[in-house]
Write an enzyme that holds these catalytic residues in place. Structure first.
Site, PDB file in Angstrom:
ATOM      1  N   SER A 557       0.838  -1.188   0.000  1.00  0.00           N
ATOM      2  CA  SER A 557       0.000   0.000   0.000  1.00  0.00           C
ATOM      3  C   SER A 557       0.883   1.252   0.000  1.00  0.00           C
ATOM      4  O   SER A 557       1.599   1.499  -0.972  1.00  0.00           O
ATOM      5  CB  SER A 557      -0.956  -0.045   1.197  1.00  0.00           C
ATOM      6  OG  SER A 557      -1.962   0.913   1.087  1.00  0.00           O
ATOM      7  N   HIS A 672      -8.457  -4.484  -1.252  1.00  0.00           N
ATOM      8  CA  HIS A 672      -7.130  -3.975  -0.903  1.00  0.00           C
ATOM      9  C   HIS A 672      -6.307  -5.023  -0.163  1.00  0.00           C
ATOM     10  O   HIS A 672      -5.079  -4.986  -0.190  1.00  0.00           O
ATOM     11  CB  HIS A 672      -7.271  -2.714  -0.049  1.00  0.00           C
ATOM     12  CG  HIS A 672      -5.983  -1.975   0.145  1.00  0.00           C
ATOM     13  ND1 HIS A 672      -5.211  -1.536  -0.906  1.00  0.00           N
ATOM     14  CD2 HIS A 672      -5.324  -1.598   1.274  1.00  0.00           C
ATOM     15  CE1 HIS A 672      -4.133  -0.922  -0.439  1.00  0.00           C
ATOM     16  NE2 HIS A 672      -4.175  -0.960   0.878  1.00  0.00           N
TER      17      HIS A 672
END
Length: 703
Positions: A557, A672
């Site tokens: 991320s 995610h």
């Protein structure tokens, strides 16, 4: 996978040099941002196939995949409490037979005794089969104090956008004619049994530039949502606006929160009639809990004589009457400490503190003379996490673990010693390894802590994997090696079992030492985070623990910005990097999905003054056709609606054009977090191990 030239036709039509892309018009890979675009997915399929063709034939791949699946599906795992509802505990259980999970419930008494008798509430796998969807569990919010009605969130494919349905905890069924909301990035919470706070996608003007709700409405049971009454709104440039309530004893305190930026919030108390009154918290303070009629928040900047990092309390009754009372101090961490977690039970406040990255648990009790504190006797030099606290009674459930010691769940009460409720079994022989905490000196003299794990008795340099995050106040604490932070379980264990070294680096940008540690890597100071990472790698080389070219950088991320930047800046030092669900193109990140919400962290690339410093480290813009560039592995999900898959896709395209070595793996779903179930997580762990062995491990010498 050795880079191919499938994009040669596209490149031939582009006159601008690849390394000079500062505008959309100069970027030949914009088409890869079409998430479900036919051409883009064809390219993804080609890269996936090439990666699997190379890595799945490596001898360690099938062994690692099977071992990872066994660890992840182990039925001896701790049934962690999802929530405590009065005298009941819920848990989401995942194993080989239930890859998406079973949401279940048991009595608090049997849970504390270590002999829970579970009742299934929702079988997520079966629900998906019944409805023809690939559901991923996103949690439940049950209304205190009777906890009969819950708002259940499930996501098709694991995206941040989810579906909300009302559920009856007693009958174990969804409520016929109850509250439901279609798939969206909604903010939903209970106002009372028959009313909800709701912010959701209502079309044009209802969402912020970041893609989150801008409006808060009160929705009455039995009415159409179109009739819901608006009580708050934010601005288009805000991150989001939301409503929520907290039960404190017999009093329900209701709030709305407007978030102008990722790091600022404006809270208001909500009266029964929906009108509001401002809560005088500093905008950059973090709302932590409500207890004993007080709202407790953590400072991130000085307030009077109070330093950043301190916990303060404000009386809510005075605020509701319209006064602006002075806060009182609840807890002040020392210079080496940082408050990482805060939770309340019926009459206690539980605070998890990091002290040079080791965990401590503090119990705080409000009284007429102020707040008294007690440090809980838990194993030292461990990572401690608050799993859940009881609403009735004063019990905190906390886990304690280290890199070499599996997690143990303790029940900590306000009386007596902590009691071990459950422990995970050892998954490897810890006696083979040793862990040491070291400190590296960064470019500006800052001491940066890191944890080094090596096979016991190993001498000389070893191939080394360094993982870090370095952003958003998120501290990286050492966890059991089967659960280190790859969203793929035991990669670090497998790497160590192969005779290599693993490092967890606590670089600036995280929350390891409180607000100052984060602020030292914000915006124009971002390079400090990269310098810290380089310092750790250089420190290992200086001690003859590893060698340049045998170091892999790993990040997820925000960590994608990190590993992309360090690879660009020091290709001489790193031989490979792993980039999961990554941010990479910082010129366009604020235009992609939730990217606009992070401008307070990185800067706004549309402001020339901001882009001037961002341009210096943005990974995408600084990729170069240089010899010996580190081999890259990108893993991500098509359905990640937080960090756009276009980041990794476009970076892969540049590697391909430059003829650089890269590997790429994009799952179709998973959001995610990437993996939607343990099968996918195990596969990714095995692919990553094969990649590391091939590129920087001992096998790399024979390639």
């Amino acid at each position: 996978m050795i880079a191919r030239f499938a994009l040669a036709t596209a490149l031939a039509a582009v006159a601008t040099p690849l390394a000079a892309q500062d505008t959309d018009a100069e970027d030949p890979y914009i088409w890869l941002e079409e998430i479900q675009g036919e051409r883009a997915l064809e390219q993804v399929d080609e890269w996936n196939a090439e990666t699997e063709a190379v890595l799945t034939i490596q001898p360690e791949y099938p062994v690692a995949k099977a071992w990872a699946k066994q660890i992840l599906d182990d039925t001896r795992q701790i049934a962690m409490p999802s929530a405590i509802y009065g005298d009941q505990v819920t848990n989401l259980w995942r194993d080989a037979e239930n890859p998406r999970g079973i949401w279940r419930i048991t009595s608090l008494e049997s849970y504390r005794a270590g002999n829970p008798e579970w009742r299934t509430l929702i079988d997520v796998d079966q629900l998906g089969r019944d409805e023809g969807e690939s559901y991923v569990w996103h949690g439940a919010n049950c209304l205190a104090p009777d906890y009969e009605r819950c708002l259940v969130s499930i996501s098709p494919g694991g995206t941040d956008a989810d579906i909300v349905r009302e559920f009856d905890l007693n009958t174990g069924e969804f409520v016929e004619g109850g509250f439901t909301l279609p798939q969206a990035k909604s903010n939903v919470a209970w106002f009372d049994r028959d009313t909800l706070f709701v912010g959701t996608d209502e079309g044009e003007g209802s969402l912020t530039d970041s893609g989150y709700p801008r409006l808060v409405k009160l929705w009455q049971r039995g009415t159409e949502f179109a009739q819901a009454r608006q009580i708050a709104e934010g601005e288009q440039a805000d991150v989001s606006t939301s409503g929520f309530s907290v039960l404190d004893g017999d009093t329900r305190w209701r709030f709305v929160n407007r978030s102008p930026s990722f790091w600022t919030n404006r809270f208001e108390l909500v009266r029964e009639d929906g009108s509001t009154v401002a809560v005088p918290l500093p905008e950059d303070a973090e709302f932590e809990a409500v207890l004993n009629g007080q709202v407790i928040a953590k400072l991130n900047s000085p307030l009077g004589n109070e330093r950043p990092g301190a916990l303060l309390a404000w009386p809510l009754a005075d605020i509701m009457r319209g006064s602006a009372p002075a806060p009182v101090a609840v807890f002040r961490p020392s210079e080496s400490q940082a408050i990482e977690e805060v939770a309340s039970s019926e009459s206690k406040l539980w605070v998890k503190v990091l002290d040079d990255v080791s965990g401590k648990l503090i119990e705080l009790t409000p009284g007429a003379g102020g707040w008294t504190q007690r440090e809980i006797a838990l194993p030292a030099n461990s990572t401690i996490q608050i799993a859940e606290t009881s609403g009735k009674g004063d019990t905190a459930f906390v886990t304690v673990e280290s890199m070499l010691s599996p997690p143990t769940l303790y029940a900590v009460s306000s009386e007596g010693e902590p009691v071990a409720v459950a422990s995970e079994p050892a998954q490897f022989d810890a006696s083979k390894f040793e862990v040491v905490q070291k400190f590296a000196t960064s470019k500006d003299g800052t001491q940066v802590p890191y944890y080094l794990v090596r096979p016991k008795g190993a001498e000389g340099p070893l191939p080394t994997l360094i993982h870090a995050y370095g952003g958003f106040r998120a501290a990286q604490t050492p966890k059991y090696l089967t659960a280190e932070p790859y969203r793929s379980g035991p990669l670090s264990l497998f790497w160590l079992e192969s005779g290599n070294a693993y490092v967890l680096a606590n670089i600036r940008g995280g929350g390891e030492y409180g607000p100052r540690w984060h602020e030292d890597a914000l915006r124009e100071k971002r390079q400090n985070s990269f310098d810290d990472f380089h310092a750790v790698a250089d420190d290992l080389v200086a001690q003859n623990l590893t060698t340049p070219g045998r170091i892999a950088a790993s990040g997820r991320s925000n960590g994608g910005v990190l590993v992309g930047a360090v690879a660009n800046q020091r290709p001489d030092l790193y031989g490979a990097f792993i980039s999961g669900s990554p941010l990479i193109d910082m010129r366009r990140y604020n235009k992609l999905l939730a990217g606009a919400s992070w401008m307070a962290e990185y800067g706004n690339p549309d402001v020339p003054e901001d882009w001037a410093f961002m341009r210096e480290w943005s990974p995408y813009q600084n990729m170069r056709d240089v010899p010996g560039y580190p081999a890259a592995f990108y893993y991500l999900s098509t359905l990640d609606d937080r960090v756009h898959p276009g980041h990794a896709r476009k970076a892969a395209a540049k590697h391909e054009a430059f003829g650089q070595t890269f590997y790429y793996h994009e799952y179709r779903e998973g959001g995610h977090s990437v993996g939607a179930d343990h099968e996918e997580d195990a596969k990714r762990a095995a692919l990553l191990l094969a990649f590391l062995n091939r590129e920087i491990g001992s096998e790399a010498d024979t390639q």
